[in-house]
Scaffold this motif. Structure first.
Motif, short mmCIF file in Angstrom:
data_model
loop_
_atom_site.label_atom_id
_atom_site.label_comp_id
_atom_site.label_asym_id
_atom_site.label_seq_id
_atom_site.Cartn_x
_atom_site.Cartn_y
_atom_site.Cartn_z
N LEU A 151 43.67 39.38 31.45
CA LEU A 151 43.59 39.76 32.85
C LEU A 151 42.15 39.62 33.32
O LEU A 151 41.23 40.14 32.67
N MET A 152 41.94 38.95 34.45
CA MET A 152 40.58 38.77 34.98
C MET A 152 40.56 39.14 36.45
O MET A 152 41.33 38.60 37.25
N ASP A 153 39.65 40.06 36.80
CA ASP A 153 39.51 40.53 38.18
C ASP A 153 38.23 39.95 38.77
O ASP A 153 37.13 40.31 38.34
N GLU A 154 38.37 39.05 39.73
CA GLU A 154 37.24 38.40 40.40
C GLU A 154 36.24 37.82 39.37
O GLU A 154 35.05 38.14 39.40
N PRO A 155 36.69 36.95 38.49
CA PRO A 155 35.81 36.47 37.41
C PRO A 155 34.65 35.62 37.89
O PRO A 155 33.64 35.52 37.18
N THR A 156 34.75 34.98 39.07
CA THR A 156 33.66 34.11 39.50
C THR A 156 32.66 34.79 40.42
O THR A 156 31.68 34.17 40.82
N ASN A 157 32.89 36.06 40.77
CA ASN A 157 31.90 36.79 41.55
C ASN A 157 30.61 36.90 40.74
O ASN A 157 30.63 37.27 39.57
N GLY A 158 29.50 36.58 41.35
CA GLY A 158 28.21 36.66 40.66
C GLY A 158 27.82 35.39 39.94
O GLY A 158 26.73 35.32 39.37
N LEU A 159 28.70 34.39 39.92
CA LEU A 159 28.37 33.12 39.28
C LEU A 159 27.83 32.14 40.31
O LEU A 159 28.33 32.06 41.43
N ASP A 160 26.78 31.39 39.93
CA ASP A 160 26.26 30.37 40.83
C ASP A 160 27.17 29.13 40.78
O ASP A 160 28.13 29.08 40.00
N ILE A 161 26.86 28.13 41.59
CA ILE A 161 27.75 26.97 41.71
C ILE A 161 27.92 26.22 40.39
O ILE A 161 29.06 25.92 39.99
#
Length: 273
Positions: A151-161
């Motif tokens: 389960l992953m909740d907003e996994p790309t928040n905080g990641l740069d491009i």
């Protein structure tokens, strides 16, 4: 398999039911995208599936076992990556040696491959990392754990491009056929190429529950000029590139990639169900 059977849930001290008589079935070998507006219960559903929250009524079964029991053999098959988390001030190597023993199928080769793709090493100190780097480490550990439910909740928040591109590559390269992955996100363009199945949640109801193959079979997603707008258009939004369009797909016409943001808006407005 995950079976959610007629659950009702509200947080203590509130009268609002996040879920009421809600049911859902999820099958292995699928990457599910869980979408919805703020407050519709996406994160709550993940915590209920993980057994960290308990439904007021109804039941959730993970491979036939009630999630509320939190049996060790069931918990070892579930890994949750929340949107926000803390990691202890130790080296990653120490963290892995301490925590990997809880997961019988933990795979050090998968961990090494994930870290390589994320350009990280096993010797790094967790307290010296940025939030984005910590997410990469935690997601690498999660994939290496080999659980049947991830389960992953907003996994790309905080990641740069560049990191978002790394994330997609890592996820695509390290999914196994016996696993269910559920990604809850608002960053739809970060994950739309990964998903096998789309779930759109709204006020305790599932507004859309469809495989990406089914969606692509029935609809085309494309840009059209004003002169190209015709009766095949089901939903459209103006953009700088022309009209972003969902149109009915004719037999024999080429398949197009799903525009998740456009699909989400069409579903929320009741145009596609």
């Amino acid at each position: 398999m995950i079976e959610v059977n007629n659950i009702t849930f509200s947080y203590p001290g509130t009268r609002r039911n996040i879920f009421r008589d809600f049911s859902l079935t999820l099958n292995k070998n699928n990457i599910y995208g869980l979408l919805g507006k703020n407050g519709t219960g996406k994160s709550t559903l993940l915590y209920l599936l993980s057994g960290m929250l308990r439904a007021n009524r109804g039941e959730i079964k993970i491979n036939g076992v009630d999630a509320r029991i939190r049996r060790p053999d069931v918990m070892s098959e579930i890994f949750m990556v929340p949107e926000e988390f803390d990691l202890p001030p130790v080296s990653l190597d120490t963290y892995v040696k301490t925590n990997s023993k809880f997961y019988p199928r933990f795979n050090n080769e998968v961990l090494a491959n994930c870290l390589k793709d994320f350009e990280l090493s096993l010797s790094i100190n967790l307290n010296e990392l940025s939030m984005g780097q910590k997410k990469k480490v935690f997601m690498s550990f999660a994939l290496a754990a080999g659980t049947s439910l991830l389960l992953m909740d907003e996994p790309t928040n905080g990641l740069d491009i560049p990191s978002k591109s790394q994330f997609r590559r890592v996820m695509a390269n390290n999914m196994s056929d016996d696993r269910i992955l559920i990604i809850s996100t608002h960053q739809v363009h970060d994950v739309e190429s990964l998903l096998d199945h789309i779930l759109i949640l709204s006020e305790s109801n599932m507004m859309l529950n469809a495989s990406t193959s089914e969606i692509c079979k029935n609809y085309r997603f494309e840009f059209r000029s004003p002169s190209e707008m015709d009766n095949s258009v089901i939903y459209a939004e103006p953009t700088l590139q022309g009209n972003a369009v969902i149109a009915g797909r004719e037999a024999g016409s080429p398949e197009t990639q799903i525009n998740l943001e456009l699909l989400f808006n069409a579903v929320v407005k009741g145009i596609i169900r």
